[in-house]
Design an enzyme around this catalytic site. Structure first.
Site, PDB file in Angstrom:
ATOM      1  CG  HIS A  52      15.281 -27.603   7.396  1.00 18.56           C
ATOM      2  ND1 HIS A  52      14.009 -27.109   7.501  1.00 18.56           N
ATOM      3  CD2 HIS A  52      15.156 -28.958   7.487  1.00 18.56           C
ATOM      4  CE1 HIS A  52      13.149 -28.110   7.635  1.00 18.56           C
ATOM      5  NE2 HIS A  52      13.825 -29.242   7.625  1.00 18.56           N
ATOM      6  CB  THR A  56       8.898 -28.212   6.699  1.00 24.15           C
ATOM      7  OG1 THR A  56       9.682 -27.726   7.781  1.00 24.15           O
ATOM      8  CG2 THR A  56       9.607 -28.042   5.390  1.00 24.15           C
TER       9      THR A  56
END
Ligand code: A3P
Length: 322
Positions: free
Chosen positions: A133, A71
């Site tokens: 997420h 990420t």
């Protein structure tokens, strides 16, 4: 506002009581199953706020990942690519701010303690960039229904698992215990960790990218490691800001790859010694090894065998491989 917050707290507590619950990997923490995925209680509250209130606009870009799949890297790359004409190369904000500060996560940043935040104010640069997420099926409907774009990145599940286990270790307070690697692996295989299960997460975005490739770009950490320039050009094209011939000749692609590289980001002062203003997490925990295949130093043959079976079973006929 306090009354609204109080009734929202009460509603959330009531909801938690109705959801299946499991112990998280660190003692004293719980996970709750909501729409087929596991969440820490507070994070779930922010996910639901986001589902209720987030209004996507057609120009938004959403970065979606399972945790520990790169990420931080994808945030840095997307930020530097999309906004490259809004600052000079020496003034890239990444040099002084951690990627998580520059590009807020919906459920860990934007909706933290605020059910209806002022989104335009939060996003200094335009078009707006957010991260999440949350699995595809649980995204706010406006993300799915608008023309906004989604960039998804996943990673070999064994590397993700090892990265997650170390991350939980680095974040726990000393008085709390972390499950052994073997016990955590068993939970991982059952999908029980924050934002799990892994395969359902990946397949949700994989199917969306197959059905609508102009909306969802599906990337793998390993592919970026193998050829970052090629993947960056692909990303820029998808975002509608392809690199010009002049930019390519002038080395802009390599420059972005370089500033976002693990080695470069890890050594920046802000990432060595800084920490998140909102939750106090030291930024250095996001930069561990940054390698493909680190799992081979940590797991037993029986763990590999079990995961390989699971990969076969779950990804069967999907066209996706790891
Ligand atoms: P490891 O724990 O295997 O080292 P996330 O950003 O989703 O939390 O993922 C963290 C993982 O990405 C960690 O993996 C971390 O080291 C790695 N990582 C962080 N920044 C990176 C970068 N710029 N390039 C490659 N990997 C990076």
């Amino acid at each position: 506002i306090q009354d609204v917050d109080k009734s929202w707290d009460d509603e959330h507590q009531q909801l938690l009581q109705t959801l299946p619950e499991e112990q998280e990997w660190v003692s004293g923490s719980s996970l709750h199953l909501y729409q087929g995925f596991w969440y820490l209680p507070l994070v779930l509250k922010h996910v639901i706020s986001c589902q209720r209130h987030f209004q996507a606009s057609d120009s938004d870009v959403i970065i979606a990942t399972p945790p520990k799949c790169g990420t931080t890297w994808l945030k840095a790359l997307t930020f530097s690519t999309l906004y490259r004409n809004q600052f000079t190369r020496d003034e890239n904000p990444l040099l002084t701010f951690n990627p998580h500060r520059l590009l807020p996560s919906l459920e860990y940043g934007v909706y933290l303690n605020k059910p209806c935040p002022d989104l335009d104010n939060i996003c200094v640069y335009k078009p707006r960039l957010f991260a999440t997420h949350v699995p595809y099926a649980s995204l706010p409907t406006s993300i799915k229904d608008s023309d906004c774009k989604i960039v998804y990145m996943c990673r070999n599940p064994m590397d993700m698992f090892i990265s997650f286990w170390h991350f939980r270790d680095m974040l726990r307070v000393e008085s709390k215990e972390l499950l052994s690697l073997h016990k955590a692996f068993d939970k991982f295989c059952h999908g029980i960790y924050a934002h799990g299960p892994f395969f359902e997460h990946v397949l949700g975005y994989w199917k969306a990218s197959q059905e609508n490739p102009n909306k969802v770009l599906f990337l793998k950490y390993e592919d970026l490691k193998e050829d970052i320039s090629c993947q960056l050009m692909h990303l820029a094209m998808f975002l509608g800001v392809p690199f010009t011939e002049d930019e390519k000749k002038g080395g802009v692609v390599e420059e972005i790859a370089n500033i976002c590289s693990f080695e470069k980001l890890k050594e920046l002062e802000v990432n060595k010694n800084g920490s998140s203003q909102s939750n106090g997490i030291p930024y250095k925990v996001f930069f561990r090894k940054g390698k493909v295949g680190d799992w081979s130093n940590c797991v037993t043959p029986s763990m590999v065998e079990r995961l390989e079976k699971l990969i076969q079973e779950k990804l069967n006929n999907s066209g996706l491989t790891f």
